[in-house]
Design an enzyme around this catalytic site. Sequence first.
Site: not given
Lengths: 158, 97
Positions: A69-70
């Site tokens: 994720h980011t």
Amino acid sequence: MKFADFICREALLAELSVQDKEKAIREMVQSLCQAGKVDAAQFDDIVKAVLKREELGSTGIGRGVAVPHTKHSSVEHLVGTVAVSSRGVDFASLDGEVVHLFFLLISPPDRPGDHLRALEYIARQLRDDTFCRFLKQAKSPQDIQQLLDEADSNQFGP
Amino acid sequence: MADSTVTRTVVVTDPVGLHARTAVGIAEVVRRSQSTVTLIKDERRAAGTDVLQMLALYVPPGQSVRLEADGPDAAAVLDALESVFAGDFGDPAQEIA
């Protein structure tokens, strides 16, 4: 929060074509680009950001699951996809096992609460062994979507 | 030395809450220890070795979690976990948990 709130059904991948961590991330982000959920012009930047997060510690959280994720300013809402690898991807996971199930999440920078809610929902569903097993056996995006829909209808989990 | 159960309550100060990297950090500490650790929130329990269980607890910032450790190094492992909860991972501001 449910899968339908953040998982893009047009970006589901029933069989990742690669077994390498970086390539797997690229394939998932590409799928979101092709589905029109993220700006294709931001592809390289998003991949770079996801990889940078992985450098801080693998999101391979064990039991064959990873949640790469980011944050990225190009998205206005939490968006994600699900990918399956029957062979498994070496993701440097906590338990040393290869990863078969991926939940990739991209969040707007100002919505950390949605990210935590999504993680909670994913984790809650994945605690059900039947859901996990069926998801790993998915042969098509339609199979994945059906399982996500069933999870959203409370057919799995406690 | 006889095993003993030690409990401690910690407040999650991270602005995201108890997120993936904190949970992985907890699991890494617990897996290295000789104790069994359980996280408890609102009567719900999560094994300190199981990231999925910990994420499913859903602990937003500002909320507390009770830690229960049982084993020969119970106090030491809770000391180490307090540091994990203190959460200075040296993140650049841009990063998400």
